[in-house]
Design a protein around this motif. Structure first.
Motif, PDB file in Angstrom:
ATOM      1  N   THR A  35      40.367  44.139  31.781  1.00  0.00           N
ATOM      2  CA  THR A  35      39.679  44.332  33.049  1.00  0.00           C
ATOM      3  C   THR A  35      40.605  44.050  34.230  1.00  0.00           C
ATOM      4  N   LEU A  36      40.515  44.894  35.250  1.00  0.00           N
ATOM      5  CA  LEU A  36      41.235  44.665  36.500  1.00  0.00           C
ATOM      6  C   LEU A  36      40.230  44.249  37.570  1.00  0.00           C
ATOM      7  N   TYR A  37      40.688  43.412  38.489  1.00  0.00           N
ATOM      8  CA  TYR A  37      39.826  42.817  39.508  1.00  0.00           C
ATOM      9  C   TYR A  37      40.311  43.150  40.912  1.00  0.00           C
ATOM     10  N   SER A  38      39.360  43.089  41.859  1.00  0.00           N
ATOM     11  CA  SER A  38      39.715  43.168  43.276  1.00  0.00           C
ATOM     12  C   SER A  38      39.235  41.875  43.934  1.00  0.00           C
ATOM     13  N   GLY A  89      42.137  51.733  47.957  1.00  0.00           N
ATOM     14  CA  GLY A  89      42.832  50.953  48.973  1.00  0.00           C
ATOM     15  C   GLY A  89      42.859  49.452  48.744  1.00  0.00           C
ATOM     16  N   LYS A  90      42.125  48.938  47.750  1.00  0.00           N
ATOM     17  CA  LYS A  90      42.098  47.492  47.487  1.00  0.00           C
ATOM     18  C   LYS A  90      43.062  47.156  46.343  1.00  0.00           C
ATOM     19  N   PRO A  91      43.947  46.177  46.532  1.00  0.00           N
ATOM     20  CA  PRO A  91      44.880  45.790  45.470  1.00  0.00           C
ATOM     21  C   PRO A  91      44.139  45.362  44.201  1.00  0.00           C
ATOM     22  N   LEU A  92      44.733  45.673  43.048  1.00  0.00           N
ATOM     23  CA  LEU A  92      44.164  45.309  41.751  1.00  0.00           C
ATOM     24  C   LEU A  92      44.933  44.135  41.153  1.00  0.00           C
ATOM     25  N   TYR A  93      44.188  43.279  40.452  1.00  0.00           N
ATOM     26  CA  TYR A  93      44.745  42.076  39.843  1.00  0.00           C
ATOM     27  C   TYR A  93      44.290  41.968  38.390  1.00  0.00           C
ATOM     28  N   ARG A  94      45.106  41.342  37.580  1.00  0.00           N
ATOM     29  CA  ARG A  94      44.736  41.036  36.194  1.00  0.00           C
ATOM     30  C   ARG A  94      44.067  39.664  36.189  1.00  0.00           C
ATOM     31  N   GLY A  95      43.167  39.446  35.250  1.00  0.00           N
ATOM     32  CA  GLY A  95      42.506  38.142  35.121  1.00  0.00           C
ATOM     33  C   GLY A  95      42.995  37.453  33.860  1.00  0.00           C
TER      34      GLY A  95
END
Length: 119
Positions: A35-38, A89-95
């Motif tokens: 899963t990727l997060y914003s 447009g929102k950066p994606l992050y790993r959890g």
């Protein structure tokens, strides 16, 4: 020596061919199905937005060399000169709290971290 050169070439080819984020079960995931997060808080993620070390718990979802934007999936340059995936447009992050594909342990964390659902 030829074997070493071959291994280096193979390693470079594998890292450059990592797949871009995709949709799986209604969420944006990375090349491993994670899963990727914003981040929906004000400004950039900081210590107030995370439990523990934000940068360690939610590292940026970095693109591989040669990756290119596609539709709502975009790229932005980070302060370190790397390229980070974005969605709409929102950066994606790993959890890092997620242990296997499909986990969403960071979803709703501190009311500012959200798994990304494409629209």
């Amino acid at each position: 020596m030829k074997a070493l050169v071959g291994l280096v070439t193979l390693a470079a080819a594998v890292s450059a061919s990592a797949a871009s984020p995709r949709v799986n079960n209604g969420r944006i995931v990375d090349e491993h199905g994670m899963t990727l997060y914003s981040f929906s808080g004000q400004g950039a993620p900081d210590a107030n937005a995370c439990e523990g070390d934000c940068a360690r718990n939610f590292p940026p979802a970095l693109a591989s060399p040669g990756d290119s934007p596609n539709g709502k999936l975009g790229l932005v340059d980070t302060a370190t000169g790397e390229r980070q995936w974005t969605y709409d447009g929102k950066p994606l992050y790993r959890g890092l709290m997620d242990k296997k594909p499909g986990d969403r342990a960071g979803d709703g964390l501190n009311t500012v971290w959200h798994s990304v659902q494409p629209r």
